[in-house]
Structures are given as C-alpha cells and as structure tokens.
Design a protein around this motif. Structure first.
Motif, PDB file in Angstrom:
ATOM      1  N   CYS A 188       0.823  -1.228   0.000  1.00 21.62           N
ATOM      2  CA  CYS A 188       0.000   0.000   0.000  1.00 21.62           C
ATOM      3  C   CYS A 188       0.850   1.267   0.000  1.00 21.62           C
ATOM      4  O   CYS A 188       1.761   1.414   0.803  1.00 21.62           O
ATOM      5  N   ILE A 189       0.523   2.183  -0.921  1.00 19.43           N
ATOM      6  CA  ILE A 189       1.248   3.454  -0.970  1.00 19.43           C
ATOM      7  C   ILE A 189       0.412   4.595  -0.381  1.00 19.43           C
ATOM      8  O   ILE A 189       0.716   5.770  -0.580  1.00 19.43           O
ATOM      9  N   ARG A 190      -0.655   4.245   0.360  1.00 24.28           N
ATOM     10  CA  ARG A 190      -1.468   5.215   1.106  1.00 24.28           C
ATOM     11  C   ARG A 190      -2.022   6.322   0.211  1.00 24.28           C
ATOM     12  O   ARG A 190      -2.002   7.498   0.582  1.00 24.28           O
ATOM     13  N   CYS A 191      -2.510   5.933  -0.950  1.00 19.17           N
ATOM     14  CA  CYS A 191      -3.031   6.945  -1.879  1.00 19.17           C
ATOM     15  C   CYS A 191      -4.447   7.348  -1.521  1.00 19.17           C
ATOM     16  O   CYS A 191      -4.911   8.409  -1.902  1.00 19.17           O
ATOM     17  N   SER A 192      -5.170   6.479  -0.837  1.00 15.64           N
ATOM     18  CA  SER A 192      -6.555   6.661  -0.390  1.00 15.64           C
ATOM     19  C   SER A 192      -7.604   6.474  -1.490  1.00 15.64           C
ATOM     20  O   SER A 192      -8.771   6.761  -1.269  1.00 15.64           O
TER      21      SER A 192
ATOM     22  N   CYS B  36      -8.874   3.770  -2.488  1.00 16.15           N
ATOM     23  CA  CYS B  36      -9.845   2.759  -2.069  1.00 16.15           C
ATOM     24  C   CYS B  36     -10.895   3.339  -1.117  1.00 16.15           C
ATOM     25  O   CYS B  36     -12.035   2.888  -1.088  1.00 16.15           O
TER      26      CYS B  36
ATOM     27  N   ILE C 145      -8.487  -0.142   3.088  1.00 22.02           N
ATOM     28  CA  ILE C 145      -7.119  -0.510   3.474  1.00 22.02           C
ATOM     29  C   ILE C 145      -7.043  -0.707   4.994  1.00 22.02           C
ATOM     30  O   ILE C 145      -6.370  -1.618   5.476  1.00 22.02           O
TER      31      ILE C 145
ATOM     32  N   CYS D  90      -7.197   0.360  -6.778  1.00 20.93           N
ATOM     33  CA  CYS D  90      -5.873   0.344  -6.143  1.00 20.93           C
ATOM     34  C   CYS D  90      -4.743   0.373  -7.172  1.00 20.93           C
ATOM     35  O   CYS D  90      -4.643  -0.505  -8.025  1.00 20.93           O
ATOM     36  N   PRO D  91      -3.857   1.386  -7.096  1.00 22.74           N
ATOM     37  CA  PRO D  91      -2.781   1.498  -8.082  1.00 22.74           C
ATOM     38  C   PRO D  91      -1.722   0.408  -7.958  1.00 22.74           C
ATOM     39  O   PRO D  91      -0.926   0.239  -8.880  1.00 22.74           O
ATOM     40  N   VAL D  92      -1.676  -0.293  -6.838  1.00 21.87           N
ATOM     41  CA  VAL D  92      -0.731  -1.403  -6.730  1.00 21.87           C
ATOM     42  C   VAL D  92      -1.450  -2.751  -6.753  1.00 21.87           C
ATOM     43  O   VAL D  92      -0.865  -3.771  -6.409  1.00 21.87           O
TER      44      VAL D  92
ATOM     45  N   ILE E 125      -7.926  -6.382  -2.088  1.00 18.66           N
ATOM     46  CA  ILE E 125      -8.484  -6.182  -0.750  1.00 18.66           C
ATOM     47  C   ILE E 125      -9.615  -7.169  -0.447  1.00 18.66           C
ATOM     48  O   ILE E 125      -9.644  -7.746   0.641  1.00 18.66           O
TER      49      ILE E 125
HETATM   50  S1  SF4 Z   1      -5.973   2.078  -3.087  1.00 15.45           S
HETATM   51 FE1  SF4 Z   1      -4.344   0.592  -2.672  1.00 15.45          FE
HETATM   52  S2  SF4 Z   1      -2.496   1.814  -2.399  1.00 15.45           S
HETATM   53 FE2  SF4 Z   1      -4.221   3.224  -2.261  1.00 15.45          FE
HETATM   54  S3  SF4 Z   1      -4.655   3.363  -0.028  1.00 15.45           S
HETATM   55 FE3  SF4 Z   1      -5.993   1.768  -0.870  1.00 15.45          FE
HETATM   56  S4  SF4 Z   1      -4.815  -0.132  -0.600  1.00 15.45           S
HETATM   57 FE4  SF4 Z   1      -3.373   1.551  -0.370  1.00 15.45          FE
END
Ligand code: SF4
Lengths: 480, 215
Positions: A321-325, A327, A350, A381-383, A387
């Motif tokens: 997770c890169i904490r992009c938010s 999701c 997340i 999710c960009p990565v 989930i």
């Molecule tokens: S979309 Fe993916 S990378 Fe971004 S906060 Fe949620 S889990 Fe993390």
C-alpha cells in the motif's frame, strides 16, 4: 498481543461506530461530496495514461519483489543512507520508535518539533509520547493542524479533516490557534482562502525558527539511499529544509529496490491520490548535504506488526500500500460511515485489512466484516492489492481465532448490530461474493436489494446510540 | 539481541515460502508500460508550457536574445524588486533596472525579507508540467526557492524531458531534489483548491528555446 498503537483503544467495534456515524447527516454530506469529487478527478487523470494497467502491474510486481526480499533491501538501504551521512535506527514496535525519537529530540536540547503529515507517526502515537516527555509537536499540514487544534482524530488518509466544514474550521481557528502560537485574525471569515492564509501566518514563525523536524516517508530507494516526501502545501519542504535535525519515521515496507522504480510510483501516486498529474511538491534527499538542509538526518525503520503481516502469504500484499486513499473514495461503506468508525489511523478498505493484520485479528475482529466485498477498492488500487481477497482470508482467520464458534455465530457477533441476523449476513456474504461487485459500480450504492438491505436501511432508521463516543472513550480508557 | 537483528530475523522467518536460492532479480517485474506518454512528433515544449499553466503558474516562451526582456516583464508584473540570486547564476541573463539582487550567503530571516527568487532548473517534465531543481549552480540552496513568496524559474527547452521515466534517468538521486508542479496548494477545506499555503504562492516559468532563424 498489544494493540501496537494502531487502533484507538476503547473504540467501539465497527458496527457500533458505523451505526452512530450513519445518523450524522452533515458528515455524510461532506463525505459524499469529497469522495465523489476526488473519484471523478482520479478517473479523468488515470484515463490519460493508456498504459494504466501496465503501470499497476509493474507496481504490484515491484512491491512483490521488495516484500520477498525485504531483509536484503533494508540492509542495502541502511548502507546507502549511512554512506550518505544519515543514521539508521531500527524499531520493533511503537514504544521503541517513540523512545528513539524522543531521545533524539532530547539530545538536541529542543522542546518543540515541527511535523510533516505522516501515517507512521500517527500509528505509533508519537505526538502523545513526545508530550509526555515535555516536547510539543506541531502538525503543519493544514488538515492535520485542524485535527490537532480540535483535539480530534483524522478521518481520511489524504484529507484527514474532511469531516469538518468551513464554518467549523473557522470557529476552531478562532478559538484554538492562540493557545498554540499566532492567533487567528479577529475578523476571520470561513472562506477557504482566508483560512489557508491564517494557517500560513500561524505556522510561519514556527517554520523559520524550528530546529528539529519529524517526517514520514513515501518511499526510500535502497540503491541510492534517497528518501521522498510527496506533498502539496510546502509545509513538507519547510520541515525537510529549514531545521538542523530531521528525523524520519518509516515503515519497513516503504523501501523500494531502486531509484528508477520511482518512475512507476510517481506516475501512479499523484493521479490515484489527489487526482492530479503531479502533486505540487516532491522533495528527495539522500543523507545530508553540506550547506543545504538539515546537518543531521535520522531514519527510523519501523516494524510494529509489519513482519507479522509479511508472514502471511495472502495478507502480505497489503504491505504494498502506498497510502493513496483511492480505495477510501470508492468504498460505499466508507462513504456512509466516514473514517472514525474504523477505530484506527487507517480507515476505509485498506484499514479494514491492514489494521487487523498489524494488531492481530482478535484485536479488531469486526473490521474484516466492514465491507460489502463489492471489489471497487481492488479496481481502484494502483498497486493492485486484492483487498476483497484479503478480507475474506481475514474473516476466516477471525473464525479460527474464536475457536469453537461457527461462522454464523461469529459473524453475528461481529456485525450483528448492523446486519440484523446471522441468516441475513450469511446470505449477504454469499450475494456479495457472487454479484456484489455490480452493486457499487460507480462507487455508490443506493438502497441495496436483497439480503443487504438490512444494512443500508440503517441510514434511514436511526436507532438511539447506546452511548456517545466521548462517554465510552472515557470509560474504556479508564478501564485500561 | 538488537532490534535490527530481531527485525531482520523476523523478516527471514516470515518468508519461509520464498525459496532460499531465489534472488531479488528472479522476481519478475514486467515493464511494458510506456517510457513516454507524448505522441509521435508532438511538440513537447508546447505541451510542457500548457501543463505548467494548468496549475495556474504563468508560463512564457522566448529565445536567448529575448530572455532578459522576459525576465524584466515577469518581475515588473509581480512587482518583485528584492530578489534572491543563487550562486553561479549567469549574470548576463539579468535585466538592468531597479532590481536588487541579493546573493548568498542568505540566512532564513534575510530570505524572508525578500520578494522572490530567480533560478535556473535541472529538468522539466512535459507530461506532468513539472520543474525539478537539484541545487546545482544557478539554482541555489533549497531554502532560496522556498522562503520568499515568489519564484521565477528559467528552463531550457533542451532540459524538458518527455515524461517521468526519462526525467528520473536524467536526475542525480544523490542530490537534494525538489519537484515543483505549480504553486503551493491545498484542498483540505471542503476540497476547495486554494493556491498558496506555505511555499511560494506565485510561480512564473520562462522557457528558453533555441533561436529561431530570422528572428
Ligand atoms: S488504493 Fe491501494 S495503495 Fe491506495 S490506499 Fe488503498 S490499498 Fe493503499
């Protein structure tokens, strides 16, 4: 197992908290507007890149490579940061990280630090730990400042004060800024431009005189020792550039193999996060630079439950997770309940997977159920963190943890207050797994058909809360 | 046991499913994404100018001969008189007039008194409308482009990379880098974008192109 600081001790379980949040019309309206706006911007800028899927696949693969060889990359990072003039510290848990940072600040003789928004330091409760040692930490990100002045909690990863409207912020600035430093102007209105200007003036002197800064890190490259902070306001640049000592607290999963791997993440992160082609400011540094910026740099590598997460081959992907938010902004549950209901610094989808893994499922047993398994988070999710897969996996673990209970019995306990009966929940889970993805295609759910209607109906049929947030907070704190 | 050893030990214990002979490079990373999102034959300088302007920064384009005038126009428009000048800045680019150039060393309180800073850049990125500074001669220490409220940045057309991958390959990751995409901004209050919080609230960019023949 301790709660490792990740969860807010004494928070109600998700269903209880959600039940209260669902009745807050102002909160729901703020959230709906916020998540809808960011969602649209994200879709527009992601669509500009016709290789978005290839970028996601590469990001997932880089994170997988990193996780499978995390020891190798951390040792390499330690070497390169040290060679560049930095000092690396290792912290097993929140308490150790807090102790390390506190001692580093004490060694400078300072009693104040300026802070850049950082999930890792929120996770470990650093500000509270510093306060106990008589050190004041000033949050400098506008939203974090709003949260700090209000003695509040963040409700979103990217826009932590999204639950507050402009008038509430104006009132807060007027009432509280004076206690922390430069007061707000007497005639402050609720225009965002004026509020931002008040924040600028309030923090200016702090930036120009601060000797110690504490930050998080978005990425750190093992090969070059380069650490990055991605931000918008310039408060990050102030903290990273002007003080003499910089202390960065970073989860061990944030390391990347190489500098060139950033070419993937610097395309994905801003577009997924704020919906911009690039965020206003990204700062990078390797160790220290003679005559420019801090003369002392400390990097604190934080475990705090991450190695437990790594040990689970299904749950491991969560560490990407890169904490992009992104999701959060597509989640129909988050849109209705807001971030506080998740009872942790990590809200939304997340949070529902990360929190139980960091603290152990038995500490956050209801969170894996805080989802309709609609799959919108996975798509966003960009990565490419799956989930829903991790949620389903954690639900099974919750069941195992409560040895001897049936799935239905346990599910009832976890979610029973929202979903009225085990029969409904069992059916809901089945329906969600089969066709639920279609329910929230636009990131929205109306009144749900079939077995899930019991959940959505809650918003229209408020029940009296058993007790207010404050009351149970106090009560549960005292029983610690 | 130190925490370092404990954490590394826990990591190794956690990865029992990873074969011991597997090396990091053995984990495949498919890199079939684009190196650039510019179209074939696309005018990247025009694209860069347009994307920088999208962030509400002001962009002008000139050639070497017109640069001094372009600098004078920008400074006059912003009413910026007292300016920080980085070491190694080419003096011949400065217009003559009533401007005061303050050279380093400049401490933070001194910088705080100035109207702005004028610098060169290390690179530009067309697709994202980003300028990058790396503190080389002509760019100054990081504080120089941070504390004053106005930043005028001069970028050579040949410094503009098509896209992020190309730009990162040109940059030196051991130097302190600042990627700048428009002026400071926040959307923390009801998601209303407000330009200007702590960084410079005004950003002007001048692109210097090779002289056009017959100009
Ligand atoms: S979309 Fe993916 S990378 Fe971004 S906060 Fe949620 S889990 Fe993390």
């Amino acid at each position: 197992m301790s709660s490792r600081g990740v969860v807010w001790l004494g928070s109600p379980s998700f269903p209880d908290a959600a039940r209260v949040a669902l009745k807050d019309d102002q909160l729901r309206a703020n959230l709906k507007r916020a998540t809808g706006t960011i969602r649209d911007k994200r879709l527009t800028v992601a669509a500009e890149l016709d290789d978005w899927e290839e970028l996601r696949t590469a990001a997932e693969a880089i994170k997988n490579r990193t996780a499978r060889h995390l020891d190798h990359y951390l040792v390499q990072l330690e070497e390169s940061v040290t060679a560049a003039g930095g000092t690396v510290h290792w912290a097993s848990d929140a308490a150790e990280a807090n102790r390390i940072v506190t001692e580093l600040v004490q060694a400078t003789g300072e009693r104040e630090v300026v802070k850049v928004k950082s999930m890792a330091t929120q996770e470990i409760g650093l500000n509270e730990a510093l306060a106990e040692a008589g050190i004041t930490a000033y949050e400098t990100d506008l939203a974090e400042l709003i949260v700090q002045l209000g003695d509040d909690r963040p409700s979103h990863i990217l826009v932590p004060a999204i639950h507050k409207n402009r008038t509430e912020i104006r009132d807060l600035f007027r009432a509280e800024m004076g206690h922390w430093g430069q007061p707000a102007p007497e005639d402050l209105t609720d225009e965002p431009r004026e509020l931002a200007e008040a924040a600028r003036r309030h923090l200016r002197q702090k930036f120009l005189t601060a000797k110690v800064a504490v930050s998080g890190a978005n990425f750190a490259c093992a090969d070059t020792g380069t650490v990055l902070v991605v931000e918008s306001e310039g408060n990050g640049r102030m903290c990273l550039t002007l003080p003499e000592t910089l202390i960065t607290v970073m989860g061990i999963e944030k390391v990347l193999p190489t500098w060139s791997d950033l070419e993937v993440f610097l395309q994905l992160l801003p577009r997924s996060s704020t919906g911009e082609r690039m965020n206003p400011y990204t700062s990078t540094w390797s160790g220290t630079t003679e005559g420019d910026g801090p003369s002392e740099f400390h990097l604190v590598l934080l475990d705090n439950g991450r190695t437990d997460t790594l040990a689970d081959p299904v749950g491991r992907q969560t560490l990407g997770c890169i904490r992009c938010s992104a999701c959060l902004n597509v989640c129909p549950v988050f849109e209705r309940t807001g971030g506080h209901a998740y009872g942790s610094v990590y809200p939304g989808p997340i949070g529902a997977v990360l929190t139980p893994q960091l603290v152990g499922v038995e500490q956050a047993a209801s969170l894996p159920f805080a989802s309709t398994l609609c799959g919108a988070c996975y798509d966003a999710c960009p990565v490419k963190i799956n989930i829903p897969e991790v949620l389903a996996h954690l639900r099974a673990k919750v069941v195992e943890a409560k040895d001897g209970h049936t799935v239905e019995g346990l599910a009832m306990k976890a979610a029973g207050k929202v979903l009225d009966s085990p029969r409904l929940l069992g059916a809901a889970q089945k329906a969600a797994a089969l066709g639920g993805r279609a329910l929230a295609r636009n990131g929205k759910i109306g009144r749900l058909p079939g077995p899930l209607h019991g959940w959505t109906d809650t918003r229209d049929t408020p029940a009296p809360p058993a007790e207010s947030f404050r009351t149970w907070w106090r009560k549960n704190r005292e029983s610690e | 046991m130190t925490s370092r050893d404990a954490i590394l030990g826990r990591i190794r214990a956690a990865l029992t499913d990873v074969p011991s002979e597997e090396r990091p490079q053995d984990v495949p990373v498919p890199r079939d994404y684009r190196r650039s999102h510019t179209g074939p034959g696309q005018d990247t300088v025009a694209l860069f100018a347009e994307r920088v302007a999208d962030y509400r920064a002001t962009v002008s384009r000139t050639d070497r001969a017109g640069l001094r005038d372009a600098v004078a126009v920008a400074l006059t428009r912003r009413r910026a008189r007292y300016l920080a000048l980085p070491g190694g800045f080419p003096m011949e680019l400065l217009p003559t007039g009533s401007w005061q150039w303050h050279t380093e060393p400049l401490d933070v309180p001194a910088l705080d008194e100035l109207d702005g800073a004028i610098t060169l850049a290390a690179a530009g990125i067309a697709i994202t409308g980003t300028i990058v500074l790396d503190t080389s001669p002509g760019q100054g220490r990081r504080a120089l482009t941070l504390v004053p409220d106005y930043h005028l940045c001069i970028v050579g057309a040949d410094q503009i990379a098509d896209d992020v991958p190309d730009a990162l390959a040109r940059l030196d990751p051991t130097r302190p880098l600042t990627f700048i995409s428009g002026p400071s901004a926040t959307s923390d209050i009801e998601l209303d974008r407000v330009e200007g919080v702590h960084g410079p609230r005004t950003l002007d960019v001048i692109i210097v192109e090779p002289s056009v023949s017959g100009h």
